[in-house]
Design a protein around this motif. Structure first.
Motif, PDB file in Angstrom:
ATOM      1  N   VAL A  43       0.843  -1.189   0.000  1.00  0.00           N
ATOM      2  CA  VAL A  43       0.000   0.000   0.000  1.00  0.00           C
ATOM      3  C   VAL A  43       0.882   1.245   0.000  1.00  0.00           C
ATOM      4  N   CYS A  44       0.839   1.970  -1.100  1.00  0.00           N
ATOM      5  CA  CYS A  44       1.480   3.284  -1.196  1.00  0.00           C
ATOM      6  C   CYS A  44       3.005   3.253  -1.066  1.00  0.00           C
ATOM      7  N   GLN A  45       3.651   2.209  -1.569  1.00  0.00           N
ATOM      8  CA  GLN A  45       5.112   2.159  -1.562  1.00  0.00           C
ATOM      9  C   GLN A  45       5.629   1.932  -2.971  1.00  0.00           C
ATOM     10  N   VAL A  46       6.745   2.590  -3.277  1.00  0.00           N
ATOM     11  CA  VAL A  46       7.428   2.385  -4.536  1.00  0.00           C
ATOM     12  C   VAL A  46       8.807   1.811  -4.200  1.00  0.00           C
ATOM     13  N   VAL A  47       9.275   0.870  -5.015  1.00  0.00           N
ATOM     14  CA  VAL A  47      10.515   0.155  -4.724  1.00  0.00           C
ATOM     15  C   VAL A  47      11.555   0.474  -5.792  1.00  0.00           C
ATOM     16  N   CYS A  48      12.733   0.904  -5.354  1.00  0.00           N
ATOM     17  CA  CYS A  48      13.840   1.207  -6.257  1.00  0.00           C
ATOM     18  C   CYS A  48      14.250  -0.084  -6.975  1.00  0.00           C
ATOM     19  N   PRO A  49      14.467  -0.013  -8.289  1.00  0.00           N
ATOM     20  CA  PRO A  49      14.789  -1.220  -9.041  1.00  0.00           C
ATOM     21  C   PRO A  49      16.201  -1.759  -8.818  1.00  0.00           C
ATOM     22  N   VAL A  50      17.077  -0.970  -8.230  1.00  0.00           N
ATOM     23  CA  VAL A  50      18.473  -1.407  -8.064  1.00  0.00           C
ATOM     24  C   VAL A  50      18.722  -2.057  -6.712  1.00  0.00           C
ATOM     25  N   HIS A  51      18.419  -1.356  -5.628  1.00  0.00           N
ATOM     26  CA  HIS A  51      18.714  -1.884  -4.295  1.00  0.00           C
ATOM     27  C   HIS A  51      17.474  -2.208  -3.484  1.00  0.00           C
ATOM     28  N   GLN A  52      16.304  -2.152  -4.109  1.00  0.00           N
ATOM     29  CA  GLN A  52      15.026  -2.486  -3.486  1.00  0.00           C
ATOM     30  C   GLN A  52      14.698  -1.642  -2.252  1.00  0.00           C
ATOM     31  N   LEU A  53      15.188  -0.407  -2.205  1.00  0.00           N
ATOM     32  CA  LEU A  53      14.757   0.499  -1.142  1.00  0.00           C
ATOM     33  C   LEU A  53      13.300   0.848  -1.386  1.00  0.00           C
ATOM     34  N   LYS A  54      12.495   0.848  -0.327  1.00  0.00           N
ATOM     35  CA  LYS A  54      11.075   1.153  -0.433  1.00  0.00           C
ATOM     36  C   LYS A  54      10.827   2.564   0.079  1.00  0.00           C
ATOM     37  N   PHE A  55      10.001   3.302  -0.661  1.00  0.00           N
ATOM     38  CA  PHE A  55       9.661   4.672  -0.295  1.00  0.00           C
ATOM     39  C   PHE A  55       8.151   4.829  -0.240  1.00  0.00           C
ATOM     40  N   ASN A  56       7.689   5.612   0.731  1.00  0.00           N
ATOM     41  CA  ASN A  56       6.280   5.944   0.847  1.00  0.00           C
ATOM     42  C   ASN A  56       5.953   6.962  -0.237  1.00  0.00           C
ATOM     43  N   LEU A  57       4.937   6.694  -1.047  1.00  0.00           N
ATOM     44  CA  LEU A  57       4.590   7.602  -2.142  1.00  0.00           C
ATOM     45  C   LEU A  57       3.973   8.910  -1.675  1.00  0.00           C
ATOM     46  N   LYS A  58       3.448   8.950  -0.475  1.00  0.00           N
ATOM     47  CA  LYS A  58       2.827  10.181   0.020  1.00  0.00           C
ATOM     48  C   LYS A  58       3.852  11.180   0.536  1.00  0.00           C
ATOM     49  N   ASN A  59       4.875  10.703   1.253  1.00  0.00           N
ATOM     50  CA  ASN A  59       5.825  11.644   1.858  1.00  0.00           C
ATOM     51  C   ASN A  59       7.277  11.417   1.428  1.00  0.00           C
ATOM     52  N   GLY A  60       7.553  10.357   0.674  1.00  0.00           N
ATOM     53  CA  GLY A  60       8.898  10.113   0.162  1.00  0.00           C
ATOM     54  C   GLY A  60       9.869   9.468   1.132  1.00  0.00           C
ATOM     55  N   ARG A  61       9.462   9.246   2.369  1.00  0.00           N
ATOM     56  CA  ARG A  61      10.376   8.654   3.362  1.00  0.00           C
ATOM     57  C   ARG A  61      10.630   7.184   3.060  1.00  0.00           C
ATOM     58  N   ASP A  62      11.871   6.760   3.304  1.00  0.00           N
ATOM     59  CA  ASP A  62      12.160   5.355   3.033  1.00  0.00           C
ATOM     60  C   ASP A  62      11.621   4.476   4.150  1.00  0.00           C
ATOM     61  N   ALA A  63      11.074   3.354   3.766  1.00  0.00           N
ATOM     62  CA  ALA A  63      10.465   2.422   4.715  1.00  0.00           C
ATOM     63  C   ALA A  63      11.499   1.501   5.335  1.00  0.00           C
ATOM     64  N   ASN A  64      12.727   1.559   4.870  1.00  0.00           N
ATOM     65  CA  ASN A  64      13.790   0.687   5.368  1.00  0.00           C
ATOM     66  C   ASN A  64      14.523   1.296   6.560  1.00  0.00           C
ATOM     67  N   GLY A  65      14.240   2.560   6.867  1.00  0.00           N
ATOM     68  CA  GLY A  65      14.875   3.214   8.005  1.00  0.00           C
ATOM     69  C   GLY A  65      16.311   3.640   7.764  1.00  0.00           C
ATOM     70  N   GLU A  66      16.706   3.800   6.503  1.00  0.00           N
ATOM     71  CA  GLU A  66      18.073   4.192   6.191  1.00  0.00           C
ATOM     72  C   GLU A  66      18.255   5.706   6.088  1.00  0.00           C
ATOM     73  N   GLY A  67      17.164   6.464   6.200  1.00  0.00           N
ATOM     74  CA  GLY A  67      17.256   7.918   6.229  1.00  0.00           C
ATOM     75  C   GLY A  67      17.171   8.625   4.883  1.00  0.00           C
ATOM     76  N   TYR A  68      16.910   7.894   3.806  1.00  0.00           N
ATOM     77  CA  TYR A  68      16.773   8.526   2.493  1.00  0.00           C
ATOM     78  C   TYR A  68      15.349   9.044   2.311  1.00  0.00           C
ATOM     79  N   THR A  69      15.228  10.119   1.530  1.00  0.00           N
ATOM     80  CA  THR A  69      13.914  10.659   1.209  1.00  0.00           C
ATOM     81  C   THR A  69      13.821  10.876  -0.288  1.00  0.00           C
TER      82      THR A  69
END
Length: 72
Positions: free
Chosen positions: A20-46
């Motif tokens: 629900v509402c996540q986009v996944v980077c095709p290279v390293h599979q980092l997941k981001f929330n589509l509403k606010n851009g925060r990464d769901a992996n807790g690595e601090g990327y936006t």
């Protein structure tokens, strides 16, 4: 959302939607929330996101003043 991943610059046009509402980077599979851009992996990327509004006369995307691209 922005064209490139903030982690390693991967093209997000090759990303995929997961859950629900996540986009996944095709290279390293980092997941981001589509509403606010925060990464769901807790690595601090936006991932840069832009507001979208659907109206009867079209779909509108909000960009910073000066445009999406710096050449106009």
């Amino acid at each position: 959302m922005r064209y490139t991943c903030p982690h390693a610059g991967a093209p997000m046009m090759d990303a995929y939607i997961a859950g629900v509402c996540q986009v996944v980077c095709p290279v390293h599979q980092l997941k981001f929330n589509l509403k606010n851009g925060r990464d769901a992996n807790g690595e601090g990327y936006t991932l840069k996101t832009y507001p979208v509004e659907v109206r009867p006369d079209g779909v509108f995307v909000g960009f910073e003043e000066g445009g999406l691209f710096k050449w106009f």
